[in-house]
Motif scaffolding. Structure first.
Motif, PDB file in Angstrom:
ATOM      1  N   PRO A  13       0.825  -1.215   0.000  1.00  0.00           N
ATOM      2  CA  PRO A  13       0.000   0.000   0.000  1.00  0.00           C
ATOM      3  C   PRO A  13       0.859   1.266   0.000  1.00  0.00           C
ATOM      4  O   PRO A  13       1.800   1.380   0.779  1.00  0.00           O
ATOM      5  N   LYS A  17      -3.138   5.243   0.647  1.00  0.00           N
ATOM      6  CA  LYS A  17      -3.960   4.242  -0.025  1.00  0.00           C
ATOM      7  C   LYS A  17      -4.966   3.639   0.951  1.00  0.00           C
ATOM      8  O   LYS A  17      -4.630   3.336   2.094  1.00  0.00           O
ATOM      9  N   ASP A  48     -10.503   9.528  -8.028  1.00  0.00           N
ATOM     10  CA  ASP A  48      -9.753   9.752  -6.792  1.00  0.00           C
ATOM     11  C   ASP A  48     -10.156  11.079  -6.167  1.00  0.00           C
ATOM     12  O   ASP A  48     -10.459  11.163  -4.963  1.00  0.00           O
ATOM     13  N   THR A  88      -3.865   3.192 -12.657  1.00  0.00           N
ATOM     14  CA  THR A  88      -3.051   3.278 -11.436  1.00  0.00           C
ATOM     15  C   THR A  88      -2.127   4.495 -11.450  1.00  0.00           C
ATOM     16  O   THR A  88      -1.689   4.944 -10.390  1.00  0.00           O
ATOM     17  N   ARG A  92      -4.614   7.439  -6.644  1.00  0.00           N
ATOM     18  CA  ARG A  92      -3.681   7.270  -5.535  1.00  0.00           C
ATOM     19  C   ARG A  92      -4.348   6.594  -4.324  1.00  0.00           C
ATOM     20  O   ARG A  92      -3.879   5.590  -3.826  1.00  0.00           O
ATOM     21  N   ARG A  93      -5.449   7.162  -3.839  1.00  0.00           N
ATOM     22  CA  ARG A  93      -6.096   6.613  -2.640  1.00  0.00           C
ATOM     23  C   ARG A  93      -6.950   5.385  -2.922  1.00  0.00           C
ATOM     24  O   ARG A  93      -6.881   4.408  -2.159  1.00  0.00           O
ATOM     25  N   ASP A 126      -4.096  -3.332  -7.208  1.00  0.00           N
ATOM     26  CA  ASP A 126      -3.997  -3.712  -5.799  1.00  0.00           C
ATOM     27  C   ASP A 126      -4.558  -5.106  -5.559  1.00  0.00           C
ATOM     28  O   ASP A 126      -4.032  -5.861  -4.734  1.00  0.00           O
TER      29      ASP A 126
END
Length: 308
Positions: A13, A17, A48, A88, A92-93, A126
């Motif tokens: 992470p 994130k 995001d 990606t 970001r989060r 992720d």
């Protein structure tokens, strides 16, 4: 001196994130989870900025991005990796979910793990998502065993729409609903961290959600799910095809884009664009020197250079 890398390793992470366990905490708190599909860096960045929790780089790209009609099946693994890699870079989060395309996990557990690893290593996803139960249970278990999170998907599973008789709601009989609940519990036991329920009667989805400890993300499955997902092009009014009844359109960007393109074309053809404010100037003395050079001098210089 810090030894923390500026760019975290795959599956690590990044600062800020959303942590995967937080999704379970959101379910327990009753906080709704928001997921949307996205297919490029700019849409990832916008999602995001809007505070979206999860971004699914969905195989719906086959229809809404790549132009295939009425099927998600044609999209390839390489195409999905390309789009996920772009998302990606912009997001970001949010947790980015790579949607495993048809043919990338059906053959064997080993093939499923290999392609899930590609999503993480090559595109920066992720976690991954796969459809169905049955053979998908061992695939999910194997991928989770390799250290990669898996999101399940039940109800209307577009990759097997032909077998299901088309894009139709699922779980509408008592027997089908019981089977769907059993499959959901089996996917949870296989290690899935969340479950998409698509085109499922609202009471069935609510019961499944209550029975599971992992969160459910609904799409055409009613308000009783722990979260909701919509396709980017559907909610923004960009898709030119027929949209399902469960879509709520929040904008009509297709019409706005068409008007903008028509206005641009008209301005170019009439000479209204570009205006002076859209161009670049040069110093007066440089312009005067440039304009003093005759075409004869320019041609003579070219001939001399060619001979040399």
């Amino acid at each position: 001196m810090s030894i923390r890398p500026r760019t975290p390793a795959p599956a690590t992470p990044a600062p800020g994130k959303l942590a995967l366990p937080e999704l379970g905490e959101m379910k327990r708190r009753g906080d709704k989870i928001v997921m949307v599909t996205a297919y490029d860096a700019s849409s990832g960045r916008l999602a995001d900025a809007a505070g979206i929790d999860l971004i699914l780089v969905g195989d719906t790209a086959a229809m809404v991005v790549l132009g295939h009609e009425s099927s998600t099946v044609p999209v390839t693994m390489d195409e999905m990796l390309f789009m996920t890699r772009a998302v990606t870079r912009g997001a970001r989060r949010p947790l980015v979910v790579g949607d495993m395309p048809f043919g990338s996990y059906q053959v064997s557990d080993e093939e499923a793990v290999r392609n899930a690893i590609r999503f993480v290593k090559e595109s920066g996803a992720d976690v991954v998502k796969l459809e169905g139960a049955g053979p998908s249970l061992s695939r999910a278990r194997a991928i989770v065993g390799a250290g990669i999170g898996v999101m399940g998907h039940l109800g209307l599973t577009p990759q097997s729409a032909t077998v299901l008789g088309g894009f139709k709601a699922q779980g509408r009989t008592a027997e089908q609903a019981r089977r769907l609940l059993d499959d959901a519990l089996a996917l949870e036991a296989a290690g899935c961290f969340a479950l998409v329920l698509e085109a499922v009667p609202a009471p069935v989805a609510e019961r499944v959600t209550a029975e599971l400890e992992i969160p459910t993300i609904g799409i055409g499955a009613g308000a009783g799910c722990d979260g909701q997902v919509l396709v980017w092009h559907d909610l923004l009014g960009l898709y030119d095809g027929r949209t399902p009844r469960f879509v709520k359109q929040y904008a009509d960007l297709k019409a706005d884009i068409a008007r903008a393109l028509e206005a641009y074309a008209a301005d170019v053809r009439s000479g209204a664009f570009p205006e002076g404010r859209h161009t670049y100037a040069m110093p007066e003395e440089e312009l005067a020197e440039f304009e003093s050079v005759s075409q004869v001098d320019v041609r003579r210089d070219h001939v001399r250079q060619d001979r040399e």
